[in-house]
Scaffold this active site. Structure first.
Site, PDB file in Angstrom:
ATOM      1  CB  CYS A  61       1.891   6.875   8.716  1.00  0.00           C
ATOM      2  SG  CYS A  61       1.251   5.433   7.954  1.00  0.00           S
ATOM      3  NE  ARG A  79      -3.116   7.443  -2.466  1.00  0.00           N
ATOM      4  CZ  ARG A  79      -2.573   6.747  -1.611  1.00  0.00           C
ATOM      5  NH1 ARG A  79      -2.774   5.866  -0.871  1.00  0.00           N
ATOM      6  NH2 ARG A  79      -0.963   7.393  -1.659  1.00  0.00           N
ATOM      7  CD  GLU A 120      -2.678   0.974   3.700  1.00  0.00           C
ATOM      8  OE1 GLU A 120      -2.498   2.109   3.284  1.00  0.00           O
ATOM      9  OE2 GLU A 120      -1.767   0.120   3.568  1.00  0.00           O
ATOM     10  CG  ASN A 123      -2.300   9.071   2.438  1.00  0.00           C
ATOM     11  OD1 ASN A 123      -2.625  10.069   2.971  1.00  0.00           O
ATOM     12  ND2 ASN A 123      -0.840   8.793   1.996  1.00  0.00           N
ATOM     13  CG  ASP A 124      -3.929   3.295   0.094  1.00  0.00           C
ATOM     14  OD1 ASP A 124      -4.462   3.515  -0.931  1.00  0.00           O
ATOM     15  OD2 ASP A 124      -2.823   2.862   0.358  1.00  0.00           O
ATOM     16  NE  ARG A 154       4.265   6.547   1.590  1.00  0.00           N
ATOM     17  CZ  ARG A 154       3.897   7.822   2.013  1.00  0.00           C
ATOM     18  NH1 ARG A 154       4.828   8.774   2.421  1.00  0.00           N
ATOM     19  NH2 ARG A 154       2.648   7.994   2.265  1.00  0.00           N
ATOM     20  NE  ARG A 194       4.161   1.306   2.957  1.00  0.00           N
ATOM     21  CZ  ARG A 194       3.685   2.246   2.547  1.00  0.00           C
ATOM     22  NH1 ARG A 194       2.518   2.495   3.189  1.00  0.00           N
ATOM     23  NH2 ARG A 194       4.131   2.984   1.593  1.00  0.00           N
ATOM     24  CG  HIS A 221      17.062  17.090  -6.620  1.00  0.00           C
ATOM     25  ND1 HIS A 221      17.601  15.955  -7.249  1.00  0.00           N
ATOM     26  CD2 HIS A 221      16.960  16.532  -5.563  1.00  0.00           C
ATOM     27  CE1 HIS A 221      17.628  15.086  -6.595  1.00  0.00           C
ATOM     28  NE2 HIS A 221      16.941  15.190  -5.511  1.00  0.00           N
TER      29      HIS A 221
HETATM   30  C1  PEP Z   1      -1.678   5.312   3.368  1.00  0.00           C
HETATM   31  O1  PEP Z   1      -2.209   5.091   2.601  1.00  0.00           O
HETATM   32  O2  PEP Z   1      -2.006   6.674   4.117  1.00  0.00           O
HETATM   33  C2  PEP Z   1      -0.195   5.614   3.674  1.00  0.00           C
HETATM   34  C3  PEP Z   1       0.537   6.110   4.431  1.00  0.00           C
HETATM   35  O3  PEP Z   1       0.723   4.714   2.628  1.00  0.00           O
HETATM   36  P1  PEP Z   1       0.872   5.220   1.019  1.00  0.00           P
HETATM   37  O4  PEP Z   1       0.576   6.773   0.882  1.00  0.00           O
HETATM   38  O5  PEP Z   1       2.034   4.852   0.808  1.00  0.00           O
HETATM   39  O6  PEP Z   1      -0.210   4.261   0.298  1.00  0.00           O
HETATM   40 MG    MG Z   2      -1.359   3.185   1.831  1.00  0.00          MG
END
Ligand code: PEP
Ligand code: MG
Length: 593
Positions: free
Chosen positions: A513, A476, A442, A465-466, A308, A344, A201
């Site tokens: 995203c 990751r 993803e 990301n995934d 999320r 989501r 914070h």
């Molecule tokens: C992703 O996988 O890019 C994503 C946005 O979802 P998260 O990071 O919540 O897995």
């Molecule tokens: Mg993801």
């Protein structure tokens, strides 16, 4: 010119921590004693129990009074962050802290400090075992409240930051959010701490106050004394002790450039998100908890591209009820209307652990029963969530998005359940709203059959990301293979190109995203690939918008065409960095990558 008062620190000593709030500060240090105070355990007599509990209660009351005072003082300047102080006031009511300490005094015959120490130790252990970074960071709130109580018990007076005489960079073991709120912006030009992470914070507040900060330096409080010259670069996460005249001059120039660019950025909050040649791209926010919505709006987001929702589950000790979820989603939809809110559905499993959902103990959880697979199996949780989403859709522009889809059968199963739930609600006389239906792209499977998938949904949102993890077979979260996690690997670029083409051919919206969307190095690449929507950490919106408004779509496409020809990720990065530096020398001169 500043002269060093420290004989031991050699010139230009660089310390590396975590950049918690961007910007450059140059000033002398002010060492603040915020080391955690220990409570010594002592046995008491049964006759002393009541007096000890009264002492503890008085310490709690004093802490509450202080926090109420901070709240009153900060009400004008930091209205949107007062919830942090409210969180601390709630902790002061929490049974796990207060009643547990009183119980220990009574049952173990411990003095108040000793009992508090033990309770705090237990709570810290619980928080340390949480794998989610955001929630784990909430431990610092417990530390902060615990420390305040302990000092009250020991009768220690905390140095008040409001009394600083000149400009200074605060050096402390840790700063509480209350400390941070009381910082005098005219005098405190930056701060550095031993502990803390980007999502504590205190770090969040520093960013909103726009005070450069570097945290997690481990032992800076043992390395500097008060009144020593220092430079902090909150963007790079570095601290320079005893700067040489050359370094000093260099950073002064950087600071001026940085501040100029930041001022310029503010203007972008209200400007439309479009390329130089008028091509509109929606810039939306990624949010995790209801509190994030107001902050996202302040940054000028055009709706939420990724909510999320698993964080609502992680933040509570039991899964949130339909009503609780409905209220959270409805509030978001109302706050963002007419812009969309993309909800989501639960994405647990993998690295997102929610203890009370009893996830299986899997050998390979990232490829296991996670995300939509878990939801389809745990039908009751999924139905509750879908009911809440359908009800919230009455109050705004709501989109539902299913995570980690790997085949059409999963989309159909989700749509089937959604229809069933819609009929159920209508049958019960409960109003439901219209929903756009989309999926996260993803998995490599979703990329390879994107053309088929596109016929089944209203939009795609690529979770890089995934996707990078599965596409390159790189965990990751595994630091041993982190060097192979390349967002610009030719395979990733081609995957993105393929998904964009499938969406375009089918005439559906295409969003991204993953974290890539908010990094300005990638902005032109993503626009050139054809994304119609970028959803990111709201704080990145203005930076991405600035680049977008200074480029044409044709330029971005031409750049992507060149990058797609290159054989390795390293060459793509090199070419892209060179291009961005050439076109935007000031923005890409330092650590803005
Ligand atoms: C992703 O996988 O890019 C994503 C946005 O979802 P998260 O990071 O919540 O897995
Ligand atoms: Mg993801």
């Amino acid at each position: 010119m500043m002269a060093s008062v420290s004989a031991e620190i050699s010139q230009d000593t660089i310390l590396v921590g975590i950049g918690a709030s961007p910007g450059i500060a140059i000033a002398r240090s002010h060492l603040l004693n915020r080391a955690r105070v220990a409570g010594i355990e002592r046995r008491i007599l049964p006759t002393e129990v009541d007096a000890e509990i009264a002492t503890f209660q008085a310490a709690v009351d004093k802490a509450k009074t202080h926090l109420h005072e901070v709240k009153e003082q900060a009400a004008d300047q930091h209205a949107e962050h007062l919830y942090i102080i409210d969180t601390h006031l709630l902790i002061l009511e929490d049974q796990l802290l207060i009643n547990a300490t009183i119980d220990l005094i009574r049952t173990e015959l411990l003095n108040a400090e000793g009992a508090l120490s033990r309770t705090l130790r237990r709570l810290r252990q619980v928080f340390d075992s949480i794998s989610d970074e955001y929630l784990r960071e909430r431990r610092s709130d417990i530390d902060s409240v615990g420390d305040r109580l302990m000092r009250n018990l020991l009768g220690e007076v905390r140095e008040n930051l409001a009394t600083l005489t000149g400009q200074a960079i605060i050096v402390a073991h840790d700063l509480s959010p209350a400390d941070t709120m009381q910082l005098d912006r005219g005098k405190v030009v930056g701060f550095v701490t031993d502990v803390g992470g980007r999502t504590s914070h205190t770090a969040i507040l520093a960013r909103s106050l726009m005070i450069p900060a570097v945290v997690g330096l481990e032992n800076i409080t043992t390395q500097v004394m008060s009144a020593e010259p220092m430079i902090i670069d909150g963007t790079a996460g570095t601290v320079i002790l005893n700067p040489s005249p050359d370094t000093f001059r260099e950073y002064l120039a950087r600071k001026q450039r940085y501040e100029y660019l930041e001022k310029e950025l503010l203007a972008y909050q209200v400007l439309p998100a479009e390329t130089e040649d008028g091509h509109r791209i929606a810039l939306r926010g990624n949010v995790e908890l209801p509190d994030d919505i107001a902050a996202a709006r302040a940054q000028g987001v055009e709706g939420i591209g990724l909510y999320r929702t698993e964080f609502l589950f992680m933040a509570a000790s039991v899964p949130p009820s339909e009503e609780e979820q409905y209220l959270a989603y409805r509030a978001a939809a109302e706050a963002m209307a007419p812009h969309p809110v993309t909800i989501r559905t639960l994405d647990v499993g993998g690295d997102k652990f929610v203890p009370e959902l009893n996830l299986l103990d899997e050998a390979n959880p990232v490829m296991g029963l996670r995300a939509v697979r878990f939801s389809l199996k745990e039908g009751h949780l999924f139905r509750t969530q879908l009911r809440a989403i359908l009800r919230a859709a009455v109050h705004g522009n709501v989109r539902v998005m299913f995570p980690m889809i790997s085949g059409v059968a999963e989309i159909r199963a989700c749509r089937h359940l959604l229809e069933k739930v819609r009929l159920e609600l209508t049958g019960e006389g409960i109003p439901v709203g219209p929903l756009s239906i989309g999926i996260m792209v993803e998995t490599p499977a979703a990329v390879l059959i994107a053309d088929v998938m596109a016929r089944e949904v209203d939009f795609f949102s690529v979770g890089t990301n995934d996707l990078i993890q599965y596409c390159l077979a790189i965990d990751r979260g595994n630091e041993h293979v982190a060097y192979l996690y390349e967002p610009l690997h030719p395979a990733v670029l081609r995957a993105l190109q393929r998904v964009c083409a499938a969406a375009r051919d089918a005439g559906i919206e295409i969003s991204i995203c993953g974290e890539m969307a908010g990094e300005q190095l990638y902005s032109l690449v993503l626009i050139g690939l054809g994304f119609s929507e970028l959803s990111m950490n709201p704080a990145s919106i203005s930076r991405v918008k600035r680049l977008m408004r200074r480029s044409t779509l044709a330029e971005a496409r031409e750049l992507v065409g060149r990058l797609l020809e290159l054989p390795t990720g390293a060459e793509v990065v090199q070419a892209l960095e060179a291009e961005m530096k050439r076109r935007f020398p000031q923005i890409f001169e330092t650590s803005h990558f």
